[in-house]
Scaffold this active site. Sequence first.
Site, mmCIF file in Angstrom:
data_model
loop_
_atom_site.group_PDB
_atom_site.id
_atom_site.type_symbol
_atom_site.label_atom_id
_atom_site.label_comp_id
_atom_site.label_asym_id
_atom_site.label_seq_id
_atom_site.Cartn_x
_atom_site.Cartn_y
_atom_site.Cartn_z
ATOM 1 N N HIS A 138 6.052 -0.427 -2.655
ATOM 2 C CA HIS A 138 5.581 0.154 -3.920
ATOM 3 C C HIS A 138 5.550 1.479 -3.749
ATOM 4 C CE1 HIS A 138 3.101 -3.877 -5.002
ATOM 5 N NE2 HIS A 138 4.388 -3.862 -5.296
ATOM 6 N N CYS A 169 10.086 20.395 -9.938
ATOM 7 C CA CYS A 169 11.322 20.406 -8.997
ATOM 8 C C CYS A 169 11.821 21.831 -9.301
ATOM 9 C CB CYS A 169 12.343 19.591 -9.197
ATOM 10 S SG CYS A 169 13.596 19.474 -8.018
ATOM 11 N N SER A 186 -4.634 -9.568 -3.240
ATOM 12 C CA SER A 186 -5.255 -10.638 -4.152
ATOM 13 C C SER A 186 -3.925 -11.533 -4.531
ATOM 14 C CB SER A 186 -5.738 -9.894 -5.370
ATOM 15 O OG SER A 186 -4.664 -9.024 -6.010
ATOM 16 N N GLU A 225 -11.984 -13.379 0.427
ATOM 17 C CA GLU A 225 -11.986 -14.256 -0.954
ATOM 18 C C GLU A 225 -10.820 -14.940 -1.011
ATOM 19 O OE1 GLU A 225 -14.037 -10.508 -3.424
ATOM 20 O OE2 GLU A 225 -12.246 -11.379 -3.938
ATOM 21 N N ASN A 231 0.801 -1.090 -0.143
ATOM 22 C CA ASN A 231 -0.069 -0.021 -0.052
ATOM 23 C C ASN A 231 0.938 1.005 -0.064
ATOM 24 O OD1 ASN A 231 -2.047 -1.819 0.082
ATOM 25 N ND2 ASN A 231 -2.435 -1.534 2.463
ATOM 26 N N VAL A 232 0.387 2.470 -0.526
ATOM 27 C CA VAL A 232 1.122 3.435 -0.899
ATOM 28 C C VAL A 232 0.436 4.695 0.015
ATOM 29 C CG1 VAL A 232 2.236 2.892 -3.043
ATOM 30 C CG2 VAL A 232 0.020 4.149 -2.914
ATOM 31 N N CYS A 252 12.333 13.590 -8.092
ATOM 32 C CA CYS A 252 12.681 14.469 -9.113
ATOM 33 C C CYS A 252 12.956 13.749 -10.285
ATOM 34 C CB CYS A 252 13.751 15.590 -8.763
ATOM 35 S SG CYS A 252 14.479 16.371 -10.228
HETATM 36 C C1 BV8 Z 1 8.621 -5.776 -11.593
HETATM 37 C C2 BV8 Z 1 1.762 1.351 -7.028
HETATM 38 C C3 BV8 Z 1 10.722 -6.466 -12.424
HETATM 39 C C4 BV8 Z 1 1.114 1.924 -8.112
HETATM 40 C C5 BV8 Z 1 1.730 -1.080 -7.808
HETATM 41 C C6 BV8 Z 1 3.275 -11.754 -15.361
HETATM 42 C C7 BV8 Z 1 3.664 -12.582 -14.610
HETATM 43 C C8 BV8 Z 1 4.261 -12.218 -13.273
HETATM 44 C C9 BV8 Z 1 4.550 -10.866 -13.376
HETATM 45 C C10 BV8 Z 1 4.120 -9.982 -14.238
HETATM 46 C C11 BV8 Z 1 3.683 -10.408 -15.350
HETATM 47 N N1 BV8 Z 1 3.430 -9.383 -16.030
HETATM 48 C C12 BV8 Z 1 4.029 -8.354 -15.625
HETATM 49 C C13 BV8 Z 1 4.580 -8.828 -14.630
HETATM 50 C C14 BV8 Z 1 5.514 -7.785 -13.635
HETATM 51 C C15 BV8 Z 1 4.130 -6.856 -12.913
HETATM 52 C C16 BV8 Z 1 3.109 -7.546 -12.403
HETATM 53 O O1 BV8 Z 1 3.103 -8.490 -11.369
HETATM 54 N N2 BV8 Z 1 1.800 -7.429 -13.083
HETATM 55 C C17 BV8 Z 1 0.666 -8.089 -12.693
HETATM 56 C C18 BV8 Z 1 -0.474 -7.327 -12.857
HETATM 57 C C19 BV8 Z 1 0.420 -9.432 -13.369
HETATM 58 N N3 BV8 Z 1 4.954 -6.611 -11.608
HETATM 59 C C20 BV8 Z 1 5.711 -5.422 -11.813
HETATM 60 O O2 BV8 Z 1 5.964 -4.755 -12.971
HETATM 61 C C21 BV8 Z 1 6.507 -4.912 -10.584
HETATM 62 N N4 BV8 Z 1 7.866 -4.841 -11.031
HETATM 63 O O3 BV8 Z 1 8.317 -7.031 -11.629
HETATM 64 O O4 BV8 Z 1 10.216 -5.660 -11.574
HETATM 65 C C22 BV8 Z 1 10.610 -6.026 -13.785
HETATM 66 C C23 BV8 Z 1 11.342 -4.795 -14.014
HETATM 67 C C24 BV8 Z 1 11.401 -4.357 -15.432
HETATM 68 C C25 BV8 Z 1 10.808 -4.811 -16.295
HETATM 69 C C26 BV8 Z 1 9.748 -5.973 -15.792
HETATM 70 C C27 BV8 Z 1 9.866 -6.507 -14.502
HETATM 71 C C28 BV8 Z 1 6.072 -3.684 -9.995
HETATM 72 C C29 BV8 Z 1 4.893 -4.065 -9.479
HETATM 73 C C30 BV8 Z 1 4.126 -2.602 -8.572
HETATM 74 C C31 BV8 Z 1 3.205 -2.055 -9.192
HETATM 75 N N5 BV8 Z 1 2.777 -1.088 -8.345
HETATM 76 N N6 BV8 Z 1 1.295 -0.017 -6.918
HETATM 77 C C32 BV8 Z 1 -0.092 2.749 -7.332
HETATM 78 O O5 BV8 Z 1 -0.520 2.366 -6.272
HETATM 79 O O6 BV8 Z 1 -0.387 3.859 -7.885
HETATM 80 S S1 BV8 Z 1 0.959 -2.408 -7.526
HETATM 81 C C33 BV8 Z 1 -0.563 -2.256 -6.816
HETATM 82 O O7 BV8 Z 1 -1.389 -3.646 -6.969
HETATM 83 C C34 BV8 Z 1 -0.825 -1.701 -5.346
HETATM 84 O O8 BV8 Z 1 0.536 -1.512 -4.915
HETATM 85 C C35 BV8 Z 1 -1.640 -2.751 -4.803
HETATM 86 O O9 BV8 Z 1 -1.290 -2.927 -3.461
HETATM 87 C C36 BV8 Z 1 -0.988 -3.609 -5.526
HETATM 88 C C37 BV8 Z 1 -1.367 -5.487 -5.400
HETATM 89 O O10 BV8 Z 1 -2.921 -5.145 -5.221
HETATM 90 P P1 BV8 Z 1 -3.627 -5.452 -3.845
HETATM 91 O O11 BV8 Z 1 -2.894 -4.654 -2.785
HETATM 92 O O12 BV8 Z 1 -3.764 -7.121 -3.640
HETATM 93 O O13 BV8 Z 1 -5.224 -5.035 -4.193
HETATM 94 P P2 BV8 Z 1 -6.186 -5.470 -4.731
HETATM 95 O O14 BV8 Z 1 -7.116 -4.740 -5.024
HETATM 96 O O15 BV8 Z 1 -5.580 -6.486 -6.042
HETATM 97 O O16 BV8 Z 1 -6.831 -6.867 -3.950
HETATM 98 C C38 BV8 Z 1 -7.659 -6.402 -2.779
HETATM 99 C C39 BV8 Z 1 -7.516 -7.818 -1.903
HETATM 100 O O17 BV8 Z 1 -8.008 -7.349 -0.759
HETATM 101 C C40 BV8 Z 1 -8.472 -8.785 -2.502
HETATM 102 O O18 BV8 Z 1 -8.157 -9.946 -2.503
HETATM 103 C C41 BV8 Z 1 -10.000 -8.481 -1.578
HETATM 104 O O19 BV8 Z 1 -10.592 -9.765 -1.639
HETATM 105 C C42 BV8 Z 1 -9.249 -8.092 -0.372
HETATM 106 N N7 BV8 Z 1 -10.242 -7.338 0.499
HETATM 107 C C43 BV8 Z 1 -11.213 -6.581 0.157
HETATM 108 N N8 BV8 Z 1 -11.633 -6.135 1.192
HETATM 109 C C44 BV8 Z 1 -10.918 -6.459 2.381
HETATM 110 C C45 BV8 Z 1 -9.857 -7.492 1.946
HETATM 111 N N9 BV8 Z 1 -9.156 -8.135 2.480
HETATM 112 C C46 BV8 Z 1 -9.216 -8.020 3.755
HETATM 113 N N10 BV8 Z 1 -10.202 -6.933 4.413
HETATM 114 C C47 BV8 Z 1 -11.005 -6.296 3.732
HETATM 115 N N11 BV8 Z 1 -12.008 -5.575 4.359
#
Ligand code: BV8
Length: 239
Positions: free
Chosen positions: A119, A148, A189, A215, A102-103, A127
């Site tokens: 993240h 900046c 998730s 979930e 979380n951010v 900058c």
């Molecule tokens: C990287 C900042 C190396 C942004 C974020 C294929 C396979 C594997 C990986 C990849 C792939 N294709 C691309 C990739 C890499 C990619 C990735 O993983 N993509 C995914 C979409 C497949 N990852 C990256 O790019 C990462 N870097 O791999 O570096 C690299 C280097 C160069 C080139 C290539 C690779 C960087 C990832 C960081 C991205 N930035 N955030 C912003 O916030 O503005 S990620 C973003 O998603 C948030 O940070 C968030 O936290 C994060 C994960 O989501 P969740 O937190 O899980 O939130 P979500 O909504 O999904 O789920 C909520 C959950 O809560 C649900 O399960 C729900 O049931 C539950 N819930 C709901 N209410 C409640 C609850 N639980 C408890 N209580 C409740 N009340």
Amino acid sequence: MTQDLDVAKKRLAVAHRVTVLTGAGVSAESGVPTFRGAEGLWRNFRPEELATPQAFANDPKLVWDWYDWRRGLIAPLNPNPGHVAIAKMEGQFPEFLLVTQNVDGLHRLAGNKKIAELHGNIWFTRCTDEGTIAENRQVPMPEIPPRCRCGALLRPHIVWFGESLDYDVFQSVLSACRACDVLVVAGTSSVVHPAASLAGMAKDSGAFVIEVNPEETPITDFVDVHLRGKSGEMLPLLI
Ligand code: BV8
């Protein structure tokens, strides 16, 4: 559920090293929209379309409009009982690390100090030329996109899709996940890598893994206990 909860509490009661991994679900009860829930949209854009270096290069104003909107949304919000429970956990174990995706900064507000913000943090800018990082809590931003003093564009100090995580931060997270007796994974998730691989690594290193989520997720099949419920309700019961 009560049996699972008892098992989880018993494991925590004898744990020395505890790591907690959180995602957007932990902030949901504070009013922060999750990423992949229905409310995750903004002007019909998905986060994956805006949280990228390409989107920022193409249209820094659009990307900053999105972050400015989120900052305005988050600014008045408070930590919920789930955040408070995790802050209490920090003082209960000889070794503790909170790893958050979380951010929003709500874990710091709740009192956690031993935090790895995987993240980045929406309240900091960086900058694009000098790389200097500065805290900025102006809501709304007076100038979009902000610049900046050196004249270069400022970007959110956030890790976007396709960008690498901070090496040192991630190394410390890896060692904490490999060394911990218990890993609690709450509100994620488990689809975004490399954060999504941490539970499997901890499990392979012998940790007892507790998932808190209303979930099922890709890690539910292998965790030791899945507490199916909201983090604001489940986490206070755990400690
Ligand atoms: C990287 C900042 C190396 C942004 C974020 C294929 C396979 C594997 C990986 C990849 C792939 N294709 C691309 C990739 C890499 C990619 C990735 O993983 N993509 C995914 C979409 C497949 N990852 C990256 O790019 C990462 N870097 O791999 O570096 C690299 C280097 C160069 C080139 C290539 C690779 C960087 C990832 C960081 C991205 N930035 N955030 C912003 O916030 O503005 S990620 C973003 O998603 C948030 O940070 C968030 O936290 C994060 C994960 O989501 P969740 O937190 O899980 O939130 P979500 O909504 O999904 O789920 C909520 C959950 O809560 C649900 O399960 C729900 O049931 C539950 N819930 C709901 N209410 C409640 C609850 N639980 C408890 N209580 C409740 N009340």
